[in-house]
Design a protein around this motif. Sequence first.
Motif, PDB file in Angstrom:
ATOM      1  N   THR B   5       0.806  -1.204   0.000  1.00  0.00           N
ATOM      2  CA  THR B   5       0.000   0.000   0.000  1.00  0.00           C
ATOM      3  C   THR B   5       0.837   1.251   0.000  1.00  0.00           C
ATOM      4  O   THR B   5       0.382   2.310  -0.355  1.00  0.00           O
ATOM      5  CB  THR B   5      -0.902   0.008   1.230  1.00  0.00           C
ATOM      6  OG1 THR B   5      -0.096  -0.363   2.333  1.00  0.00           O
ATOM      7  CG2 THR B   5      -2.034  -0.946   1.058  1.00  0.00           C
ATOM      8  N   GLN B   6       2.074   1.136   0.416  1.00  0.00           N
ATOM      9  CA  GLN B   6       2.806   2.355   0.657  1.00  0.00           C
ATOM     10  C   GLN B   6       3.853   2.608  -0.409  1.00  0.00           C
ATOM     11  O   GLN B   6       4.665   3.500  -0.293  1.00  0.00           O
ATOM     12  CB  GLN B   6       3.427   2.253   2.046  1.00  0.00           C
ATOM     13  CG  GLN B   6       4.072   3.501   2.542  1.00  0.00           C
ATOM     14  CD  GLN B   6       5.463   3.189   2.952  1.00  0.00           C
ATOM     15  OE1 GLN B   6       5.689   2.317   3.751  1.00  0.00           O
ATOM     16  NE2 GLN B   6       6.418   3.892   2.392  1.00  0.00           N
ATOM     17  N   SER B   8       5.843   3.860  -3.590  1.00  0.00           N
ATOM     18  CA  SER B   8       5.824   5.074  -4.370  1.00  0.00           C
ATOM     19  C   SER B   8       4.879   4.804  -5.520  1.00  0.00           C
ATOM     20  O   SER B   8       4.813   3.704  -6.045  1.00  0.00           O
ATOM     21  CB  SER B   8       7.211   5.344  -4.905  1.00  0.00           C
ATOM     22  OG  SER B   8       8.145   5.151  -3.892  1.00  0.00           O
ATOM     23  N   THR B  19      -5.981  -1.084  -3.756  1.00  0.00           N
ATOM     24  CA  THR B  19      -5.714  -1.802  -2.518  1.00  0.00           C
ATOM     25  C   THR B  19      -6.851  -2.747  -2.220  1.00  0.00           C
ATOM     26  O   THR B  19      -8.006  -2.440  -2.452  1.00  0.00           O
ATOM     27  CB  THR B  19      -5.641  -0.830  -1.342  1.00  0.00           C
ATOM     28  OG1 THR B  19      -5.409   0.441  -1.861  1.00  0.00           O
ATOM     29  CG2 THR B  19      -4.619  -1.277  -0.364  1.00  0.00           C
ATOM     30  N   MET B  44      -3.001  -6.621   5.009  1.00  0.00           N
ATOM     31  CA  MET B  44      -1.830  -6.242   5.782  1.00  0.00           C
ATOM     32  C   MET B  44      -2.224  -5.793   7.191  1.00  0.00           C
ATOM     33  O   MET B  44      -1.518  -6.049   8.154  1.00  0.00           O
ATOM     34  CB  MET B  44      -1.180  -5.101   5.006  1.00  0.00           C
ATOM     35  CG  MET B  44       0.225  -4.871   5.261  1.00  0.00           C
ATOM     36  SD  MET B  44       1.309  -6.162   4.758  1.00  0.00           S
ATOM     37  CE  MET B  44       2.798  -5.267   5.141  1.00  0.00           C
ATOM     38  N   LYS B  45      -3.370  -5.124   7.281  1.00  0.00           N
ATOM     39  CA  LYS B  45      -3.821  -4.653   8.607  1.00  0.00           C
ATOM     40  C   LYS B  45      -4.055  -5.834   9.530  1.00  0.00           C
ATOM     41  O   LYS B  45      -3.707  -5.799  10.703  1.00  0.00           O
ATOM     42  CB  LYS B  45      -5.115  -3.857   8.458  1.00  0.00           C
ATOM     43  CG  LYS B  45      -4.896  -2.402   8.154  1.00  0.00           C
ATOM     44  CD  LYS B  45      -6.018  -1.561   8.754  1.00  0.00           C
ATOM     45  CE  LYS B  45      -5.787  -0.106   8.467  1.00  0.00           C
ATOM     46  NZ  LYS B  45      -6.489   0.368   7.272  1.00  0.00           N
ATOM     47  N   ALA B  47      -2.663  -8.792   9.301  1.00  0.00           N
ATOM     48  CA  ALA B  47      -1.372  -9.375   9.656  1.00  0.00           C
ATOM     49  C   ALA B  47      -0.752  -8.597  10.810  1.00  0.00           C
ATOM     50  O   ALA B  47      -0.258  -9.175  11.781  1.00  0.00           O
ATOM     51  CB  ALA B  47      -0.437  -9.359   8.458  1.00  0.00           C
ATOM     52  N   LEU B  48      -0.828  -7.295  10.713  1.00  0.00           N
ATOM     53  CA  LEU B  48      -0.268  -6.429  11.753  1.00  0.00           C
ATOM     54  C   LEU B  48      -0.956  -6.675  13.083  1.00  0.00           C
ATOM     55  O   LEU B  48      -0.318  -6.839  14.129  1.00  0.00           O
ATOM     56  CB  LEU B  48      -0.456  -4.980  11.298  1.00  0.00           C
ATOM     57  CG  LEU B  48       0.025  -3.885  12.212  1.00  0.00           C
ATOM     58  CD1 LEU B  48       1.493  -4.064  12.504  1.00  0.00           C
ATOM     59  CD2 LEU B  48      -0.205  -2.533  11.539  1.00  0.00           C
ATOM     60  N   PRO B 143      10.424  11.068  -8.874  1.00  0.00           N
ATOM     61  CA  PRO B 143      11.163  11.631  -7.726  1.00  0.00           C
ATOM     62  C   PRO B 143      12.598  12.020  -8.076  1.00  0.00           C
ATOM     63  O   PRO B 143      13.116  12.972  -7.517  1.00  0.00           O
ATOM     64  CB  PRO B 143      11.145  10.527  -6.688  1.00  0.00           C
ATOM     65  CG  PRO B 143      10.302   9.447  -7.202  1.00  0.00           C
ATOM     66  CD  PRO B 143       9.833   9.764  -8.570  1.00  0.00           C
ATOM     67  N   ARG B 198      14.502  -8.268  -4.164  1.00  0.00           N
ATOM     68  CA  ARG B 198      13.867  -7.736  -2.971  1.00  0.00           C
ATOM     69  C   ARG B 198      12.565  -8.466  -2.699  1.00  0.00           C
ATOM     70  O   ARG B 198      12.328  -8.984  -1.615  1.00  0.00           O
ATOM     71  CB  ARG B 198      13.611  -6.243  -3.144  1.00  0.00           C
ATOM     72  CG  ARG B 198      13.038  -5.581  -1.909  1.00  0.00           C
ATOM     73  CD  ARG B 198      12.620  -4.153  -2.187  1.00  0.00           C
ATOM     74  NE  ARG B 198      12.210  -3.473  -0.983  1.00  0.00           N
ATOM     75  CZ  ARG B 198      13.031  -2.812  -0.188  1.00  0.00           C
ATOM     76  NH1 ARG B 198      14.312  -2.746  -0.476  1.00  0.00           N
ATOM     77  NH2 ARG B 198      12.588  -2.236   0.912  1.00  0.00           N
ATOM     78  N   LEU B 492      15.105  -6.521   2.822  1.00  0.00           N
ATOM     79  CA  LEU B 492      15.282  -5.228   3.495  1.00  0.00           C
ATOM     80  C   LEU B 492      16.329  -4.356   2.819  1.00  0.00           C
ATOM     81  O   LEU B 492      16.238  -3.139   2.853  1.00  0.00           O
ATOM     82  CB  LEU B 492      15.677  -5.438   4.956  1.00  0.00           C
ATOM     83  CG  LEU B 492      14.585  -5.942   5.893  1.00  0.00           C
ATOM     84  CD1 LEU B 492      15.146  -6.214   7.274  1.00  0.00           C
ATOM     85  CD2 LEU B 492      13.451  -4.937   5.987  1.00  0.00           C
ATOM     86  N   GLU B 522      10.855   1.220   0.370  1.00  0.00           N
ATOM     87  CA  GLU B 522      11.789   2.118   1.051  1.00  0.00           C
ATOM     88  C   GLU B 522      13.122   2.144   0.316  1.00  0.00           C
ATOM     89  O   GLU B 522      13.685   1.110   0.017  1.00  0.00           O
ATOM     90  CB  GLU B 522      12.005   1.566   2.455  1.00  0.00           C
ATOM     91  CG  GLU B 522      12.306   2.573   3.482  1.00  0.00           C
ATOM     92  CD  GLU B 522      11.038   3.148   4.073  1.00  0.00           C
ATOM     93  OE1 GLU B 522      11.087   4.304   4.487  1.00  0.00           O
ATOM     94  OE2 GLU B 522      10.013   2.450   4.119  1.00  0.00           O
ATOM     95  N   ASP B 523      13.646   3.309   0.001  1.00  0.00           N
ATOM     96  CA  ASP B 523      14.904   3.381  -0.724  1.00  0.00           C
ATOM     97  C   ASP B 523      15.532   4.749  -0.490  1.00  0.00           C
ATOM     98  O   ASP B 523      15.141   5.747  -1.086  1.00  0.00           O
ATOM     99  CB  ASP B 523      14.630   3.168  -2.217  1.00  0.00           C
ATOM    100  CG  ASP B 523      15.917   3.109  -3.026  1.00  0.00           C
ATOM    101  OD1 ASP B 523      16.991   3.308  -2.422  1.00  0.00           O
ATOM    102  OD2 ASP B 523      15.836   2.859  -4.233  1.00  0.00           O
ATOM    103  N   HIS B 524      16.532   4.781   0.353  1.00  0.00           N
ATOM    104  CA  HIS B 524      17.138   6.079   0.660  1.00  0.00           C
ATOM    105  C   HIS B 524      18.219   6.434  -0.337  1.00  0.00           C
ATOM    106  O   HIS B 524      18.711   7.530  -0.355  1.00  0.00           O
ATOM    107  CB  HIS B 524      17.710   6.054   2.057  1.00  0.00           C
ATOM    108  CG  HIS B 524      18.744   4.985   2.235  1.00  0.00           C
ATOM    109  ND1 HIS B 524      18.416   3.700   2.619  1.00  0.00           N
ATOM    110  CD2 HIS B 524      20.065   4.988   2.021  1.00  0.00           C
ATOM    111  CE1 HIS B 524      19.503   2.968   2.639  1.00  0.00           C
ATOM    112  NE2 HIS B 524      20.524   3.711   2.282  1.00  0.00           N
TER     113      HIS B 524
END
Lengths: 349, 557
Positions: B5-6, B8, B19, B44-45, B47-48, B143, B198, B492, B522-524
Amino acid sequence: MLPINQTLGEYSELFMLLAAGTYVVAFLAFAWDMATSGKTAQRDASLLAEKQKVPAMAGADDGGSRVPPSSSSHSATSRAARVSEVADSSLAYTTRRAAARVGVALSILGLLIHAAGVVTRGVAAGRVPWGNMYEFCTTGAFLVVAVFLITLIKRDLRFLGTFVLGLAVVMMVAAAVAFWTPVGHLVPALQSYWLVIHVSIAVLSSALFTLTFSMGVLQLIQSRREAKIAAGGEDRGGFLRLVPSALTLETLSYRINTIAFVGWTLTVMFGSIWAEKAWGRFWGWDPKEVWSFVIWVVYAAYLHARATRGWTGTRAAWLSIVGYACVIVNFTVVNVYFSGLHSYAGLPT
Amino acid sequence: MSLKTQNSKTPKKPKKQRTRNDVALPVLGFLGMLRWAWTQLTSMKTALFLLLLLAVAAVPGSLFKQRPVDPAAVTQYLKDHPDYGPILDKLQMFDVYSSVWFSAIYLLLFISLIGCVIPRAIAHWKAWRSKPPRTPARLSRLPVYGTLVVPAEEGLGAEEASKQAAGVLKKRGYRVDLRPGGEKAALASIGAERGYLRELGNLCFHSGLVGVLVSVAIGGLFGYSGQRTLVEGETFVNTLVGYDQFNPGTDFQSSWLQPYSIQLDKFDVRYDRESPGHFGQPLDFTASLTTKDSPGSEAKQQTLKVNDPVNVGGTSVYLVGNGYAPVVTVRGGDGKIAFQGPIPSLPTDSVYTSTLVIKAPDAKPAQLGFVGFFLPASVKDSSGVAYSADPDPLNPELNLNSYVGDLGLDKGAPQNVFALDVSKLTQVNGRDKPAGGIVLDAGQTYTLPNGQGSISFDGLKRYVALDIHHNPGQVWALGFGVFSLAGLIASLFVPRRRLWLRFGDHEDGRTMIEYGLLARGEDHGLAAEGRAIHSALSKVWGLEAENRTQSTSGKGS
Ligand code: HEM
């Protein structure tokens, strides 16, 4: 088994004492920085604003990689927050802060003395210096400060100084007062190379969790401030102007938490291999195992939260804080009050 | 990728990839209901939520003693708390990890996990085999964005540039799809993607967890464990009767036991005699064993230590405890030997103050029983009470009370060898009896009053407590654990990125290139990757460093 060197052991305790004392002064310097630099930041901000005829901008998004969900509280507030914020979200060093510099210098000095304390303890006992709670605490505090100072090379995390040094002092005091144990040999149950592997990774991961805990707390405070500013409230941020945005804190602590989570996974796995060697079963729900499992699951939940809509930001920070609370429980309550196979606390009975 | 869901945003997200969470309330009857329940469970909710619930549910197991670990403590607890103890027991607080509620949570979690992993695996399989997504219309919205200009004198041209760029990207680990320009003014472009590992890692991680769970279950079904105390000189044979206690797995058959034997030749203990704070703390336990894989095979000498099990006959043998076994001889009133041999005593503290029970049902005319202490280094305090001052046998002493009567051993009810029910017996010796308590130093004999018999303390041996385990699931659990861990690390730390380039020929002969990058998850390091691509391409085309253009959000690491 090498003989115990009592004299060296006494030196080690002296070093620990000196290190703790230095940390106290470093802590005070960071606290002073925290109390005063808010004003400096305000002055710098207005100067900058005048110069640029634009409100002081904090630079663009961090790395721009993560596009926060539009429903998230961050994106709504962070723009407004940035207006009055000086801290750079790339966490580069910008403002000059004398007190913080003193804090860092003293922390380095303290760390060197602390290193001497840890090493002499190990040499005195003729083994790795993490065989009982006194040693976990002192070596753990050493790693907390070391990890913090190493991160400082790349990122300006000095705003964490008060928290990190404060925690280090608490650990040193707890070690000296509550967990003090004279130098000694290991009981047979601990005589294994797994002690070296398993415990060192556990202590390292805990040190990382300590950092993200501090950042989580700051993130909560910062995001409240951001929400207030977004709602048109007055910015009485003070020190918080030096702290990057809640979003930046969240992203960085996520990165550290991923590393720490892998570390903790290894801790649990090595622990169960050792348990198999020592007790004949790799998992038996001993209180220590229960709490290691709980910690692991809470941080797994944290990682899931970060991937779930509506659970990033504040909620994720809370999960990270709860996870750290479990780490503390695992170390204190479980070691001292729950009897189990892990009765290696080494506490005098 | 319905569950991510999160992510980019993908430039154009097809409708069906919405979703899963925003499912409307069902008006679809039974099947619809099931479908709805399934989507909820695999969200996912959920699972959390289940993960958090699992963490909470695990805690009581550390607050209350657990039956599988310490059944005696649970029995004692129930005795001490007759009011709420049974309620806690009903709630399975003493069997948390096999309780209905704990099992329900982790089973739901694993069903949810499987429901999560399978569609994702299919989606990933497809993504792996299909081309990178089509080039977005406006790269500048991504981005990270940048442009390059190759001067006219290079004579590069869009077509050639795109081929060279494709080569560069391939070297950087991208999967590259070259899209030549079309007739209708469509420009040549490249779609590229990397980091499939990944998602693969994530799938391996989650399915590895299922593997660990299954391995644990296999161990529980087909494994077994048992305990045995072995006094110096004694031999244990791996048969059901050889065990003091035996816990078979649900599907275990005793015919699987291999009849190996273990003899305890010697048990050595070393105590700390130099550091003041730890004086008398044990430093080393070593058991010297003679083992035989089967009755006919040749004998092998092995050493058993704490942390260092011995493997024999498909089982592992662990040293989990030790103590003293005083050797005694009990004679009945008729003067005949009623019992002779070592009696393992239970250490209660670090100086081996040990409790022991001696039963002599063969004593005639009346059966004899003794209960008391063994002290390895007996010393008397100021009020004359004996205690042990050291764990080594410096002054071994037995302090016993004696009983006469029916020990109740013939009734067939299982009896604890470490306990004697004295309620139906007549006490002869004791501190408050006229005859006093029995105090025996090594080599001494005590004769009971009225010719009821005698007891002598002949010598001292040590014994070890052995745990014997066979767990066929263990290797698998380790294998799946390592597999999971590798997956976790990939999921990760491997960045998944998409990259597009568009190439155009300017009228004045220059070749114009624009590129945009997008991270999935996530990718910094995305901005840094943009810079790296930029300089790699610049190098290929011999461009100056200052030709660099900014990316839309060019800061970052
Ligand atoms: C035993 C239960 C579970 C555990 C211990 C667990 C653990 C984890 C961990 C540690 C991660 C981090 C790795 C990563 O970010 O790639 C993760 C990611 C993930 N998990 Fe689970 N998980 C469990 C169950 C589930 C279930 C039931 C689902 C499906 C609803 C699920 C879906 C995901 C997804 C989609 C990610 C990727 C998140 C991302 O891309 O950042 N997991 N899981």
